[in-house]
Design an enzyme around this catalytic site. Structure first.
Site, PDB file in Angstrom:
ATOM      1  N   ASP A  41       0.836  -1.197   0.000  1.00 48.16           N
ATOM      2  CA  ASP A  41       0.000   0.000   0.000  1.00 48.16           C
ATOM      3  C   ASP A  41       0.873   1.250   0.000  1.00 48.16           C
ATOM      4  O   ASP A  41       0.579   2.225  -0.676  1.00 48.16           O
ATOM      5  CB  ASP A  41      -0.885   0.024   1.249  1.00 48.16           C
ATOM      6  CG  ASP A  41      -2.028  -0.964   1.124  1.00 48.16           C
ATOM      7  OD1 ASP A  41      -2.121  -1.612   0.060  1.00 48.16           O
ATOM      8  OD2 ASP A  41      -2.799  -1.091   2.087  1.00 48.16           O
ATOM      9  N   ALA A  42       1.975   1.180   0.769  1.00 48.28           N
ATOM     10  CA  ALA A  42       2.830   2.367   0.868  1.00 48.28           C
ATOM     11  C   ALA A  42       3.423   2.714  -0.500  1.00 48.28           C
ATOM     12  O   ALA A  42       3.446   3.877  -0.904  1.00 48.28           O
ATOM     13  CB  ALA A  42       3.935   2.125   1.882  1.00 48.28           C
ATOM     14  N   TYR A  44       2.157   1.918  -3.386  1.00 46.81           N
ATOM     15  CA  TYR A  44       1.055   2.387  -4.231  1.00 46.81           C
ATOM     16  C   TYR A  44       0.764   3.862  -3.918  1.00 46.81           C
ATOM     17  O   TYR A  44       0.615   4.684  -4.811  1.00 46.81           O
ATOM     18  CB  TYR A  44      -0.192   1.526  -3.986  1.00 46.81           C
ATOM     19  CG  TYR A  44      -1.418   2.040  -4.695  1.00 46.81           C
ATOM     20  CD1 TYR A  44      -1.638   1.730  -6.039  1.00 46.81           C
ATOM     21  CD2 TYR A  44      -2.348   2.848  -4.047  1.00 46.81           C
ATOM     22  CE1 TYR A  44      -2.749   2.219  -6.704  1.00 46.81           C
ATOM     23  CE2 TYR A  44      -3.459   3.342  -4.703  1.00 46.81           C
ATOM     24  CZ  TYR A  44      -3.661   3.020  -6.035  1.00 46.81           C
ATOM     25  OH  TYR A  44      -4.762   3.523  -6.690  1.00 46.81           O
ATOM     26  N   ASP A  45       0.702   4.157  -2.623  1.00 47.50           N
ATOM     27  CA  ASP A  45       0.400   5.529  -2.234  1.00 47.50           C
ATOM     28  C   ASP A  45       1.452   6.495  -2.757  1.00 47.50           C
ATOM     29  O   ASP A  45       1.151   7.608  -3.152  1.00 47.50           O
ATOM     30  CB  ASP A  45       0.295   5.634  -0.709  1.00 47.50           C
ATOM     31  CG  ASP A  45      -0.927   4.872  -0.199  1.00 47.50           C
ATOM     32  OD1 ASP A  45      -1.880   4.702  -0.980  1.00 47.50           O
ATOM     33  OD2 ASP A  45      -0.907   4.436   0.957  1.00 47.50           O
ATOM     34  N   SER A  90     -11.713   8.403  -1.206  1.00 46.36           N
ATOM     35  CA  SER A  90     -10.550   7.762  -0.618  1.00 46.36           C
ATOM     36  C   SER A  90      -9.833   8.762   0.286  1.00 46.36           C
ATOM     37  O   SER A  90     -10.258   9.907   0.405  1.00 46.36           O
ATOM     38  CB  SER A  90      -9.701   7.212  -1.750  1.00 46.36           C
ATOM     39  OG  SER A  90      -8.550   7.900  -1.892  1.00 46.36           O
ATOM     40  N   LEU A  91      -8.783   8.326   0.927  1.00 47.14           N
ATOM     41  CA  LEU A  91      -8.098   9.207   1.875  1.00 47.14           C
ATOM     42  C   LEU A  91      -6.725   9.582   1.350  1.00 47.14           C
ATOM     43  O   LEU A  91      -6.045   8.749   0.746  1.00 47.14           O
ATOM     44  CB  LEU A  91      -7.911   8.481   3.209  1.00 47.14           C
ATOM     45  CG  LEU A  91      -9.152   8.240   4.058  1.00 47.14           C
ATOM     46  CD1 LEU A  91      -8.832   7.273   5.190  1.00 47.14           C
ATOM     47  CD2 LEU A  91      -9.662   9.558   4.634  1.00 47.14           C
ATOM     48  N   GLU A 124      -8.427   6.975  14.457  1.00 49.38           N
ATOM     49  CA  GLU A 124      -9.010   5.620  14.466  1.00 49.38           C
ATOM     50  C   GLU A 124      -8.086   4.673  13.725  1.00 49.38           C
ATOM     51  O   GLU A 124      -7.499   5.064  12.709  1.00 49.38           O
ATOM     52  CB  GLU A 124     -10.313   5.572  13.638  1.00 49.38           C
ATOM     53  CG  GLU A 124     -11.365   6.486  14.057  1.00 49.38           C
ATOM     54  CD  GLU A 124     -12.493   6.534  13.020  1.00 49.38           C
ATOM     55  OE1 GLU A 124     -12.524   5.737  12.050  1.00 49.38           O
ATOM     56  OE2 GLU A 124     -13.348   7.394  13.194  1.00 49.38           O
ATOM     57  N   ASP A 128      -7.617  -2.957   7.582  1.00 53.36           N
ATOM     58  CA  ASP A 128      -7.203  -3.406   6.255  1.00 53.36           C
ATOM     59  C   ASP A 128      -8.180  -4.446   5.719  1.00 53.36           C
ATOM     60  O   ASP A 128      -7.996  -5.647   5.885  1.00 53.36           O
ATOM     61  CB  ASP A 128      -5.783  -3.990   6.336  1.00 53.36           C
ATOM     62  CG  ASP A 128      -5.131  -4.029   4.978  1.00 53.36           C
ATOM     63  OD1 ASP A 128      -5.724  -3.494   4.019  1.00 53.36           O
ATOM     64  OD2 ASP A 128      -4.036  -4.601   4.866  1.00 53.36           O
ATOM     65  N   ARG A 147     -17.236  -0.406  -2.813  1.00 57.24           N
ATOM     66  CA  ARG A 147     -16.879   0.935  -3.253  1.00 57.24           C
ATOM     67  C   ARG A 147     -16.824   1.060  -4.780  1.00 57.24           C
ATOM     68  O   ARG A 147     -17.215   2.073  -5.334  1.00 57.24           O
ATOM     69  CB  ARG A 147     -15.529   1.323  -2.662  1.00 57.24           C
ATOM     70  CG  ARG A 147     -15.084   2.681  -3.160  1.00 57.24           C
ATOM     71  CD  ARG A 147     -13.989   3.260  -2.326  1.00 57.24           C
ATOM     72  NE  ARG A 147     -12.711   2.623  -2.588  1.00 57.24           N
ATOM     73  CZ  ARG A 147     -11.552   3.117  -2.184  1.00 57.24           C
ATOM     74  NH1 ARG A 147     -11.535   4.229  -1.482  1.00 57.24           N
ATOM     75  NH2 ARG A 147     -10.436   2.507  -2.449  1.00 57.24           N
ATOM     76  N   GLU A 183     -15.828  -1.023   7.197  1.00 55.99           N
ATOM     77  CA  GLU A 183     -14.827  -1.897   6.580  1.00 55.99           C
ATOM     78  C   GLU A 183     -15.144  -3.347   6.908  1.00 55.99           C
ATOM     79  O   GLU A 183     -15.271  -3.714   8.084  1.00 55.99           O
ATOM     80  CB  GLU A 183     -13.443  -1.510   7.137  1.00 55.99           C
ATOM     81  CG  GLU A 183     -12.285  -2.031   6.348  1.00 55.99           C
ATOM     82  CD  GLU A 183     -11.917  -1.146   5.145  1.00 55.99           C
ATOM     83  OE1 GLU A 183     -12.670  -0.211   4.812  1.00 55.99           O
ATOM     84  OE2 GLU A 183     -10.866  -1.423   4.537  1.00 55.99           O
TER      85      GLU A 183
END
Ligand code: IVH
Length: 693
Positions: A41-42, A44-45, A90-91, A124, A128, A147, A183
């Protein structure tokens, strides 16, 4: 912040932007549609952040199709599509204390608050799993949706109704209409039990709890979802009805009192030091949690302030995710083994003293290749730092040389394949050593079979790794075509599958059902399933779009054997196909054994043309175009690449299905055929006019 991005001039930025878009789209497909991510994920981000940075510098590059303009990808087939009443966004991410502080500063600046003004944030755990929207009408659950691309998701109501954490109805005092967001996840214990069961049944296992949750919720049969013990944490309301709450913490409280599960570890924090203290506390408690978390979400607590802050691109300005770094641990390398892959690549794998890294027991780490071993000076017996980031295979970060005793052993590259004894050679310029055994190497053949039935290929769930191996060992399946004659041969067999150890009539029946369910396959998946070196999922799609049918691909590849042919230059003009991929395609289709298997497969299967999503923004999106004659304003490969980038399919032969024939100078028989069939004919300029609209 990487200053290097700003060193680019516009042309560089444009090229980099294009490459990043392609990369992100690929990883979106892998993550959202296939539940099979290849990068953490990191990482990708970081790709998304790089893209955003380029776009903020060169806003001209922001096109509708940029991943910054939408979230994830469109829903897949099989479930009804549903439009989200409020988009599921998304965040943004932060990775360090400095970036977390930047987030706080941005919020204050936007709201016109002074630098030291406290601002209440709810922190929070970021669960995952996969996000879900639950719609309640008259206090009854009426719709659950994934989503999808943020605007439109999949209707998974039937499946979600089997999740115990999801209330089917709300208390009498709840608002009449409500949309709850949360989630869906699988606990580590349930994940381990599910994988054990799948493995015992000889089926394919999931790489991690998130994939298992996503795979389970997207089952077409809800009774399968019901068996999978999924859970859900609620984390927000799509919009908060008047009078229900005026801050986010109260929303969470209300959700909890109304029967939803809310994750533990929610904290109200104000200053940066509190954010960071909480961050370290959560990281420490992370291995003890029974579910995976990959960061902390910070949300401005006051809903009125959230409203003022609003959104930037596709993420709220009032929230961000503080992502965790990759998890690391220290352990010993007990052995280095060699794994032989389907293309014959020999990959050294470190067998580790098993160690828990972020709640998951790790006992292997990839060492990539012999250069990597030499570069990091990795020796058998070394104490090392191992790292697990998101879904990526564990890696050896570095050797703790200070812990060496002198008994460590250097790794010697093998010159023969450990599986078949053929020479293992390393070609010039290649990082990998390869077994030269080809189809005589049993390991390569078994790996090819595994690839053929894998999720992105034929996705035959009943043929897990162990079953493939045992069917191969007993000569039941020797090549992919044998899979589709297995049932018939089994009927005539004196030792049918149901009599094998661990099998019975029911499991035998299920196996054939799962094979028969996959006798129809889209062309792109079929090409990918062939396991041709360098032909991954995205390239297989491009080949499917370009050639349209397996016969056309096969003919073209045979002709492309001549490097001076048009077929060869056409092949090289396809995006992502360079000389290496072209040569491996040509070699594959020149091999008579492959052609035999292909011809049998064509008899047993229906291979459907790949349906390319219409490129809505382009006039030629989804249209079939044939170029003929000599083009003067662009080369043939250029014309083709441009047409394809606009969503057109470029074909070399004319049929009634052809939408446009672009006739250059000295166009001959194709032009005549187009006239006979009444296909629209354009000059080169006419074509350029159309595509510039
Ligand atoms: S709030 C506007 N809270 O993270 C989006 N998301 O990268 C607001 N997630 O799609 C999302 N735990 O699936 C929120 N406590 C949490 C979360 C959370 C996990 C996921 C969610 C979202 C993704 C955003």
């Amino acid at each position: 912040m990487k200053a290097s991005l700003f060193d680019f001039d516009f042309e560089d930025a444009k090229a980099r932007h294009k490459a990043l878009k392609t990369k992100i789209r690929k990883h979106d497909m892998l993550y959202y549609a296939e539940d099979k991510p290849e990068i953490s994920d990191a990482d990708y981000d970081r790709l998304r952040l790089d893209l955003e940075e380029i776009e903020s510098r060169y806003p001209k590059l922001i096109t509708k199709d940029s991943p910054t303009q939408n979230v994830g990808i469109a829903p897949s087939k099989g479930f009804k599509k549903v439009k989200h009443a409020v988009p599921m966004l998304s965040l943004s991410n932060v990775f360090s204390e400095e970036e977390a502080n930047d987030f706080l500063k941005r919020v204050r600046r936007f709201l016109g608050l002074s630098e030291n003004e406290p601002i209440e944030i709810i922190a929070e755990p970021k669960i995952d799993g996969l996000s879900c929207s639950l719609r309640y009408e008259n206090r009854k659950l009426v719709l659950a949706a994934t989503r999808g691309d943020g605007a439109e998701g999949e209707d998974i109501t039937k499946n979600v109704k089997t999740i115990k954490d999801v209330p089917q109805s709300l208390p009498d005092d709840a608002p009449e209409a409500l949309e709850v967001r949360g989630e869906i996840y699988m606990s580590r214990a349930d994940f381990a039990a599910l994988n054990k069961r799948l493995e015992d049944e000889g089926r394919k296992i999931f790489a991690n709890p998130r994939n298992a949750a996503a795979g389970s919720v997207r089952q077409l049969d809800p009774s399968v979802t019901a068996e999978r013990s999924l859970k859900m944490f609620a984390y927000s309301l799509a919009s908060v009805p008047e009078g229900l709450a005026d801050n986010h913490y109260s929303v969470l409280h209300w959700l909890k009192c109304s029967g939803f599960k809310v994750s533990a570890g929610v904290k109200a924090v104000t200053r940066l030091d509190e954010l960071m203290c909480n961050y370290h506390d959560i990281i420490e408690s992370r291995p003890n949690l029974d579910y995976e978390i990959d960061g902390i979400v910070y949300k401005v607590n006051d809903l009125a302030l959230q409203k003022r802050l609003g959104f930037v691109s596709r993420s709220p300005r009032w929230a961000t995710a503080h992502k965790f770094p990759a998890e690391q641990a220290i352990t010993r390398i007990n052995e280095i083994n060699i794994q032989v892959g389907r293309t014959g690549a020999l990959t050294p794998v470190a067998r580790l003293e098993p160690i828990t890294v972020g709640g998951v027991v790790v006992s292997n780490a990839t060492l990539h290749n012999e250069d990597e071993i030499a570069r990091k000076d990795i020796r058998i017996g070394d104490m090392i730092v191992v790292q697990r980031a998101g879904d990526v295979i564990p890696q050896v970060v570095r050797v703790l040389t200070e812990k060496r005793t002198g008994n460590e052993e250097k790794f010697k590259p093998l010159e023969i394949c450990p599986e078949c004894g053929a020479h293992a050679i390393r070609e010039e310029g290649e990082a990998v050593r390869r077994c030269t055994g080809g189809l005589t190497c049993p390991k390569q053949v078994v790996e090819r079979l595994r690839h053929f039935v894998s999720r992105l290929a034929f996705d035959i769930d009943g043929l897990g790794d162990k079953i493939i191996q045992s069917f191969w060992d007993d000569g039941l399946i020797q090549n992919p075509a044998d899979i589709f004659t297995l049932e018939q041969r089994n009927k005539e067999s004196l030792t049918p599958i149901r009599e094998r150890e661990g099998w019975g009539g029911l499991s035998e029946k299920k196996l054939f059902e799962s094979i028969n369910d996959h006798r129809t396959i889209p062309l792109n998946r079929f090409i990918y399933a062939l396991g041709i070196r360098h032909i991954g999922e995205a390239t297989a799609k491009r080949l499917a779009v370009t050639y349209g049918s397996i016969d056309a691909l096969q003919d073209a590849m045979i002709t492309a054997g001549d490097n001076d042919s048009n077929a060869y230059s056409d092949l090289l003009s396809i995006e992502d196909i360079g000389p290496a991929a072209a040569s491996s395609l040509v070699v594959f289709f020149a091999e008579s054994h492959n052609l035999e298997v292909l011809s049998r497969l064509k008899d047993y299967l229906i291979i459907e043309p790949y349906e390319q999503p219409d490129n809505v923004d382009s006039v030629v999106g989804g249209k079939t175009v044939v170029f003929t004659g000599t083009l003067t304003k662009m080369t043939r490969p250029e014309a083709k690449a441009k047409a394809e980038s606009l969503g057109a399919k470029v074909s070399s032969s004319i049929s009634k299905k052809t939408d446009y024939v672009v006739a250059g100078e000295k166009a001959g028989s194709k032009l005549k055929k187009a006239q006979d069939l009444g296909v629209k004919i354009l000059s080169e300029d006419g074509w350029l006019d159309i595509i510039s609209q």
